[in-house]
Every structure is written in C-alpha cells, then in structure tokens.
Design a protein around this motif. Structure first.
Motif, PDB file in Angstrom:
ATOM      1  N   LEU A   1       0.816  -1.213   0.000  1.00 33.31           N
ATOM      2  CA  LEU A   1       0.000   0.000   0.000  1.00 33.31           C
ATOM      3  C   LEU A   1       0.850   1.264   0.000  1.00 33.31           C
ATOM      4  N   ILE A   2       2.108   1.139  -0.391  1.00 33.26           N
ATOM      5  CA  ILE A   2       3.070   2.240  -0.465  1.00 33.26           C
ATOM      6  C   ILE A   2       3.124   2.961   0.891  1.00 33.26           C
ATOM      7  N   ALA A   3       2.850   4.263   0.944  1.00 31.90           N
ATOM      8  CA  ALA A   3       2.974   4.989   2.205  1.00 31.90           C
ATOM      9  C   ALA A   3       1.938   4.563   3.229  1.00 31.90           C
ATOM     10  N   ALA A   4       0.797   4.057   2.772  1.00 34.38           N
ATOM     11  CA  ALA A   4      -0.232   3.608   3.706  1.00 34.38           C
ATOM     12  C   ALA A   4       0.130   2.277   4.355  1.00 34.38           C
ATOM     13  N   SER A   5       1.148   1.614   3.824  1.00 27.08           N
ATOM     14  CA  SER A   5       1.511   0.277   4.291  1.00 27.08           C
ATOM     15  C   SER A   5       1.814   0.240   5.787  1.00 27.08           C
ATOM     16  N   LEU A   6       2.715   1.095   6.264  1.00 28.73           N
ATOM     17  CA  LEU A   6       3.132   1.055   7.666  1.00 28.73           C
ATOM     18  C   LEU A   6       1.996   1.400   8.632  1.00 28.73           C
ATOM     19  N   PRO A   7       1.268   2.506   8.441  1.00 26.01           N
ATOM     20  CA  PRO A   7       0.185   2.789   9.385  1.00 26.01           C
ATOM     21  C   PRO A   7      -0.970   1.801   9.307  1.00 26.01           C
ATOM     22  N   VAL A   8      -1.272   1.270   8.113  1.00 27.38           N
ATOM     23  CA  VAL A   8      -2.309   0.229   8.021  1.00 27.38           C
ATOM     24  C   VAL A   8      -1.869  -1.015   8.782  1.00 27.38           C
ATOM     25  N   ALA A   9      -0.591  -1.374   8.661  1.00 31.47           N
ATOM     26  CA  ALA A   9      -0.073  -2.527   9.392  1.00 31.47           C
ATOM     27  C   ALA A   9      -0.156  -2.298  10.898  1.00 31.47           C
ATOM     28  N   LEU A  10       0.192  -1.092  11.377  1.00 33.59           N
ATOM     29  CA  LEU A  10       0.106  -0.789  12.799  1.00 33.59           C
ATOM     30  C   LEU A  10      -1.336  -0.872  13.283  1.00 33.59           C
ATOM     31  N   SER A  11      -2.241  -0.277  12.531  1.00 32.11           N
ATOM     32  CA  SER A  11      -3.663  -0.314  12.890  1.00 32.11           C
ATOM     33  C   SER A  11      -4.187  -1.745  12.893  1.00 32.11           C
ATOM     34  N   SER A  12      -3.770  -2.537  11.905  1.00 30.45           N
ATOM     35  CA  SER A  12      -4.220  -3.932  11.818  1.00 30.45           C
ATOM     36  C   SER A  12      -3.675  -4.761  12.969  1.00 30.45           C
ATOM     37  N   ALA A  13      -2.411  -4.523  13.339  1.00 35.88           N
ATOM     38  CA  ALA A  13      -1.819  -5.263  14.454  1.00 35.88           C
ATOM     39  C   ALA A  13      -2.556  -4.964  15.758  1.00 35.88           C
ATOM     40  N   LEU A  14      -2.941  -3.708  15.954  1.00 35.26           N
ATOM     41  CA  LEU A  14      -3.745  -3.354  17.119  1.00 35.26           C
ATOM     42  C   LEU A  14      -5.095  -4.044  17.080  1.00 35.26           C
ATOM     43  N   GLN A  15      -5.737  -3.993  15.934  1.00 35.55           N
ATOM     44  CA  GLN A  15      -7.054  -4.591  15.772  1.00 35.55           C
ATOM     45  C   GLN A  15      -7.016  -6.103  15.989  1.00 35.55           C
ATOM     46  N   ASP A  16      -5.933  -6.727  15.563  1.00 35.34           N
ATOM     47  CA  ASP A  16      -5.801  -8.183  15.683  1.00 35.34           C
ATOM     48  C   ASP A  16      -5.352  -8.641  17.064  1.00 35.34           C
ATOM     49  N   GLY A  17      -5.095  -7.690  17.967  1.00 37.15           N
ATOM     50  CA  GLY A  17      -4.662  -8.052  19.306  1.00 37.15           C
ATOM     51  C   GLY A  17      -3.205  -8.446  19.402  1.00 37.15           C
ATOM     52  N   ARG A  18      -2.401  -8.100  18.389  1.00 37.07           N
ATOM     53  CA  ARG A  18      -0.976  -8.430  18.416  1.00 37.07           C
ATOM     54  C   ARG A  18      -0.183  -7.501  19.327  1.00 37.07           C
ATOM     55  N   ILE A  19      -0.770  -6.367  19.697  1.00 36.63           N
ATOM     56  CA  ILE A  19      -0.071  -5.394  20.537  1.00 36.63           C
ATOM     57  C   ILE A  19      -0.745  -5.349  21.905  1.00 36.63           C
ATOM     58  N   ARG A  20       0.049  -5.561  22.930  1.00 40.58           N
ATOM     59  CA  ARG A  20      -0.454  -5.582  24.304  1.00 40.58           C
ATOM     60  C   ARG A  20       0.280  -4.525  25.129  1.00 40.58           C
ATOM     61  N   PRO A  21      -0.292  -4.128  26.239  1.00 39.59           N
ATOM     62  CA  PRO A  21       0.379  -3.127  27.077  1.00 39.59           C
ATOM     63  C   PRO A  21       1.771  -3.579  27.494  1.00 39.59           C
ATOM     64  N   GLY A  22       2.698  -2.615  27.508  1.00 40.43           N
ATOM     65  CA  GLY A  22       4.056  -2.895  27.945  1.00 40.43           C
ATOM     66  C   GLY A  22       4.994  -3.378  26.867  1.00 40.43           C
ATOM     67  N   MET A  23       4.563  -3.342  25.616  1.00 36.19           N
ATOM     68  CA  MET A  23       5.389  -3.842  24.513  1.00 36.19           C
ATOM     69  C   MET A  23       6.214  -2.723  23.905  1.00 36.19           C
ATOM     70  N   LYS A  24       7.365  -3.113  23.352  1.00 36.66           N
ATOM     71  CA  LYS A  24       8.200  -2.231  22.538  1.00 36.66           C
ATOM     72  C   LYS A  24       8.036  -2.645  21.076  1.00 36.66           C
ATOM     73  N   LEU A  25       7.718  -1.668  20.226  1.00 34.52           N
ATOM     74  CA  LEU A  25       7.447  -1.916  18.819  1.00 34.52           C
ATOM     75  C   LEU A  25       8.459  -1.186  17.957  1.00 34.52           C
ATOM     76  N   LEU A  26       8.869  -1.830  16.885  1.00 34.65           N
ATOM     77  CA  LEU A  26       9.788  -1.219  15.933  1.00 34.65           C
ATOM     78  C   LEU A  26       9.098  -1.157  14.581  1.00 34.65           C
ATOM     79  N   MET A  27       8.926   0.048  14.051  1.00 32.00           N
ATOM     80  CA  MET A  27       8.403   0.230  12.701  1.00 32.00           C
ATOM     81  C   MET A  27       9.585   0.540  11.795  1.00 32.00           C
ATOM     82  N   VAL A  28       9.706  -0.161  10.673  1.00 32.86           N
ATOM     83  CA  VAL A  28      10.885   0.002   9.833  1.00 32.86           C
ATOM     84  C   VAL A  28      10.524  -0.278   8.379  1.00 32.86           C
TER      85      VAL A  28
END
Length: 358
Positions: free
Chosen positions: A316-343
């Motif tokens: 999704l070009i520039a939309a790729s990273l924020p869509v992935a972040l939003s999807s990871a949140l929606q899918d429950g992949r991100i929990r409190p206390g985590m460190k995330l690296l976007m690259v």
C-alpha cells in the motif's frame, strides 16, 4: 477502527519529547482482487501470479474509493477513536508517494473532505514515498516538541493499482493494492474516557524516536518518471507516455537493503536505547512477501516477531506502515508494555524506522 487509551507518563522523558498516538484507523479500498482472478484475465494458470509475487489478494479502489474519500474515512475514524473534534486539530499532514495531482497539494483536499474548511489550521504534504507517513509522524512529533502544535492529524492514502506495468513486469505489478490510514498524535496522553483497546484493555502508544538515512546512488531503482518536470508532455509526448508506468529494479533494491539494513537497524536500536531482545514486535513496510522474508533473515528478528499481512492486502506504499500498525492493534498483536519497531525502505533509496511503546 482502533480505540487507544491511556498509560502513565514516563518520568524519564517529557511528554513534549515523546508524543502519544491517541487514535488510529485505516480504510482499505472496497474491491478485493484475488490473484486467481488476474490469472484468468491474463490467460495464465491458476496460482501463477501468487507464485510470482507472493500476494494472494489485494484491495483495489472502486467507484467510491477516491484517494480523498479513503483518506477522509480513515481520518474521521481516527479522530473519533481519539475523541478529538475537528476544531481540536492544530496541523494536518498528508503523507503519500503520489497525490491526487501535482498542484495543489493533496492535504488541503483532505481538509475539505473531512469538513474542516472553516478552520484555519495548516495542511500540507510530506513525500518520502513509502516512508511518507512515518516521516510525517516524525515531523508531527517535532512540531509538538517545539510547542507549535498539541494535536496533529497524519493522514495517508494511496491508489497504487494505477500506472502498473502488467504487460512488461507482472511480478512488480502484482504487488500493489489501495488503502488509507490516519493517526492522531497528541502532546499529552489520551484521557481516561478512551478505555477499551482492541483486546478490551487499557492501552496507548507512545512515539519514542525516529531515524532515517538516504542512499541516493539507488535513486533510479524505483521510478514513475512522468508527471513532474522531467518530461514536458507538450514537447515530448512519447517520452512522457513511455515513463507513465511504474518501474522497479528489484534485484538492485534487494542488494542495497541486504547491505544496509542490519547496520541501520543497529543504529536505530542504539538511538532508542534498546537491544534486539527488547523488541516485542516489528511492524515493517509491507513491501512484498519476499521482502519480509529477506528482512527477517537480515535483521536478526525471528519471523514470529514480524507482523506480516502483505499477502492479503498488497503493498500500500505509504499507507503500508500505518495500516499494518492499525491492523496489528485490531488483531490483538499489541499488548500493554510492549516495545514496537516500525521500519521500512522507500524509493530514493531511503531506510527509516521508529520506536513505539504501548
């Protein structure tokens, strides 16, 4: 849509230097094109395009999916998640590789789309191709740190399914899809009213730091040559038309990223004060299934720590990273206390990354 809610401020760093993501949302294009559908259209056996590109399906803009319409849907959803009204916005940044047209910038159109024309806040574009949204987040963080804004709306929207080289390079053409995302960045943590993260708990994200570097020797690896000042349509229509399709030198990009990525990630982790073991989840630019497998091998992170959904959305070009972040949140992949690296990487060629904490 993802709701985000509060964490306690980190006493080691001021809130001005580490802003918060108060809301995030994404809006994918309404049509889904499976690779087997394209196989049939191109007279190829079923499974041909997926084997070539690694993408099983991608979202493609339909009649109601203009670039500004997708952006507006994502922006309004992110503002709703953040419980921030239009008059609470101090700045709107639109980050994308290709806007609606060369002039004017697309950001004022997004401002009009969300019904904010009566408000005086500035709106302008940021273009770092695939890293545009991440770069816009960094600019938003700097504006907040400087005290020039308290709430910044970062929006990205791409219609990448156009100008693709289906006849000459279907392996590249098969990678791309269409979609949009928006992030609300604030100087202070979200209020307690925003309870209930994607898994029903209380969670927020903090934008820690950003690093980017450019290796201009690979400038010609990803190009869309027409539409700017390089070719005058009136004087050279043939040259203009010949460069109106996207071109990518995949092998050269692979070579450069293989050489540069490990050291870049080491510098990014050092800037964040993290080790490899500290990172709970890597959210990469969803460039291609092959690129993500390559990244896993070269970055030192195991595959289970890398978020990967490109096979179902396309690049999704520039939309790729924020869509992935939003999807990871929606899918429950991100929990409190985590460190995330976007690259990720972008045409130019640049490498960029940021650290987030939940």
């Amino acid at each position: 849509m993802t709701l985000i809610s509060p964490i306690e401020p980190d006493t080691a760093r001021s809130t001005r230097s580490s802003p918060y993501i108060a809301g995030i949302a994404h809006s994918l294009a309404s049509r889904r094109r499976d690779s087997v559908e394209i196989d049939a259209e191109m007279g190829r056996p079923a499974g041909w395009l997926e084997r070539l590109s690694g993408v099983r399906s991608r979202t493609v803009a339909g009649p109601d999916d203009s670039q500004e319409a997708m952006a507006g849907r994502a922006a309004l959803a992110a503002l709703k998640a953040a419980e921030i009204s239009l008059d609470g916005i101090d700045l709107l940044l639109f980050g994308a590789a290709v806007g609606r047209q060369p002039i004017p910038a697309t950001a004022p159109l997004i401002k009009r789309e969300i019904g904010a024309t009566h408000l005086p806040f500035p709106a302008y574009d940021v273009n770092a191709t695939c890293l545009s949204a991440l770069t816009a987040l960094d600019i938003a963080a700097l504006q907040i740190a400087a005290g020039r804004a308290r709430t910044v709306l970062v929006v990205t929207s791409e219609i990448a399914s156009r100008a693709l080289p289906w006849q000459s390079d279907p392996k590249t053409a098969g990678l791309f899809g269409d979609g949009a995302a928006a992030i609300v960045l604030t100087a202070t943590p979200p209020t307690s009213r925003q309870a209930g993260g994607p898994a029903g708990g209380s969670m927020s994200l903090r934008f820690r730091d950003f690093l980017m570097e450019t290796h201009a020797e690979a400038y010609d690896c990803c190009t869309l040559g027409a539409g700017g000042t390089r070719f005058d349509y009136h004087d050279a229509p043939e040259a203009f038309a010949a460069h109106a399709l996207f071109r990518m030198d995949g092998p050269e990009l692979f070579r450069l990223s293989a050489a540069k990525l490990p050291a870049f990630i080491a510098r990014l982790l050092d800037r964040l004060g993290w080790s490899h073991d500290d990172v709970d989840l890597v959210i990469p630019h969803q460039a291609s299934p092959l690129a993500l497998a390559h990244m896993a091998r070269r970055s030192g992170f195991s595959g289970d720590r890398i978020f990967n959904h490109v096979a179902m959305t396309g690049n999704l070009i520039a939309a790729s990273l924020p869509v992935a972040l939003s999807s990871a949140l929606q899918d429950g992949r991100i929990r409190p206390g985590m460190k995330l690296l976007m690259v990720g990487t972008s045409a130019g060629v640049s490498l960029g990354g940021a650290g987030l904490e939940s």
